[in-house]
Scaffold this active site. Structure first.
Site, PDB file in Angstrom:
ATOM      1  N   GLY A 196     -25.987  94.570 -20.919  1.00 15.54           N
ATOM      2  CA  GLY A 196     -25.507  93.749 -22.023  1.00 15.54           C
ATOM      3  C   GLY A 196     -25.464  92.301 -21.567  1.00 15.54           C
ATOM      4  CD  GLU A 197     -24.137  87.031 -21.845  1.00 14.76           C
ATOM      5  OE1 GLU A 197     -24.870  86.453 -21.017  1.00 14.76           O
ATOM      6  OE2 GLU A 197     -22.914  86.981 -21.801  1.00 14.76           O
ATOM      7  CB  SER A 198     -23.177  89.848 -17.169  1.00 15.04           C
ATOM      8  OG  SER A 198     -23.756  88.567 -17.013  1.00 15.04           O
ATOM      9  CB  CYS A 235     -28.980  95.435 -16.930  1.00 16.51           C
ATOM     10  SG  CYS A 235     -29.704  93.800 -17.292  1.00 16.51           S
ATOM     11  CB  ILE A 256     -33.690  93.294 -21.272  1.00 19.28           C
ATOM     12  CG1 ILE A 256     -34.646  94.369 -21.825  1.00 19.28           C
ATOM     13  CG2 ILE A 256     -33.317  92.296 -22.367  1.00 19.28           C
ATOM     14  CD1 ILE A 256     -34.044  95.227 -22.917  1.00 19.28           C
ATOM     15  CG  HIS A 283     -31.666  97.918 -19.858  1.00 19.05           C
ATOM     16  ND1 HIS A 283     -30.399  97.812 -20.389  1.00 19.05           N
ATOM     17  CD2 HIS A 283     -32.011  96.674 -19.443  1.00 19.05           C
ATOM     18  CE1 HIS A 283     -29.988  96.558 -20.318  1.00 19.05           C
ATOM     19  NE2 HIS A 283     -30.947  95.843 -19.752  1.00 19.05           N
ATOM     20  CD  GLU A 286     -29.436 101.288 -20.783  1.00 21.44           C
ATOM     21  OE1 GLU A 286     -29.130 100.103 -20.996  1.00 21.44           O
ATOM     22  OE2 GLU A 286     -29.764 101.724 -19.660  1.00 21.44           O
TER      23      GLU A 286
END
Length: 246
Positions: free
Chosen positions: A46-48, A78, A142, A202, A204
């Site tokens: 996600g957006e860390s 990620c 990503i 990723h 997933e």
């Protein structure tokens, strides 16, 4: 087996769907108290920075650090990799809070921005040996981080070749052609340290569930170890004999 997925932001639904395909129910984790109900945790991509702010808002960091210190299996993908690293570079001004536990240094957004996201075939001999299937894995990167260095106790599970970022000195054309093969370097993108697993890509977001299966085996091994330990403790307990009362 109760596997939690940190559900603050990012691809937690995709992880839960992958677990479901393997017959395991994933539990969405948003509060510190919920960590007491699970035996393992996945920290999704996600957006860390956003994830860190939400984790701080919900006061999750102390509980997450304790979860890792207890030796429970944790897998970061990620952004999750960034969270688990002891040190991170390439962060925004002021940095972001980390959970730590993984003896490595990661570079946030190592491969560039969103438009520079890509897919690549990775050599994964250890994964193939334990989970079967081909010895390669299609990694989805990503805005991905990369591991710059790792401690001696960290097992490297996958690397990727990237153009070398080292400056090239002026040389004759012939010499440059001879050294063309050396113009690339390997960057670490998947590691394991004890009960910690981390991937820069990723899994997933693919149909290949081998990484999830690999992690679930780590969870099963931990549960078996705990069961044996508890059994040994029970054996050491003195047998209580109730004497008759006259």
């Amino acid at each position: 087996m109760a596997v939690g997925v940190l559900a603050l932001q990012g691809s937690f639904n995709e992880h839960i769907a992958a677990l479901r395909r393997l017959g395991v129910k994933g539990v969405e984790i948003r509060k510190a108290a919920q960590l007491d109900t699970i035996s393992a945790l996945i920290i999704p991509g996600g957006e860390s920075t956003t994830m860190a702010k939400l984790a701080h808002y919900h006061n999750l960091f102390p509980a997450l650090r304790e979860f890792v210190k207890m030796g429970k299996p944790v897998w970061g993908t990620c952004a999750g990799l960034i969270f688990l690293a002891d040190k991170a570079t390439g962060q925004k001004e002021g940095g972001q809070e980390l959970i730590g536990g993984l003896n490595c240094t990661v570079h946030r957004n190592y491969f560039g921005s969103q438009i520079q996201s890509f897919e690549a075939e990775l050599a994964v001999p250890d994964l193939a040996a334990k989970e079967g299937g081909p010895e390669s894995y299609r990694g989805v990167f990503i805005r991905a981080p990369a591991i710059l260095d790792a401690g001696p106790e960290v097992e490297i599970l996958a690397e990727i070749r990237v153009p070398s970022k080292k400056p090239i000195e002026e040389k004759e054309v012939a010499e440059l052609q001879e050294e063309k093969a050396d113009s690339e370097e390997k960057v670490i993108v998947a590691v394991k340290q004890g009960k910690l697993l981390a991937t820069a890509f990723h899994p997933e977001l693919t149909a290949d569930t081998r990484w999830h299966s690999y992690f679930l085996k780590m969870v099963s091994e931990e549960e078996q170890t705990l069961s044996i330990s508890e059994g040994n403790l029970d054996e050491k307990q003195p047998t209580k004999i109730d004497l008759p009362i006259f």
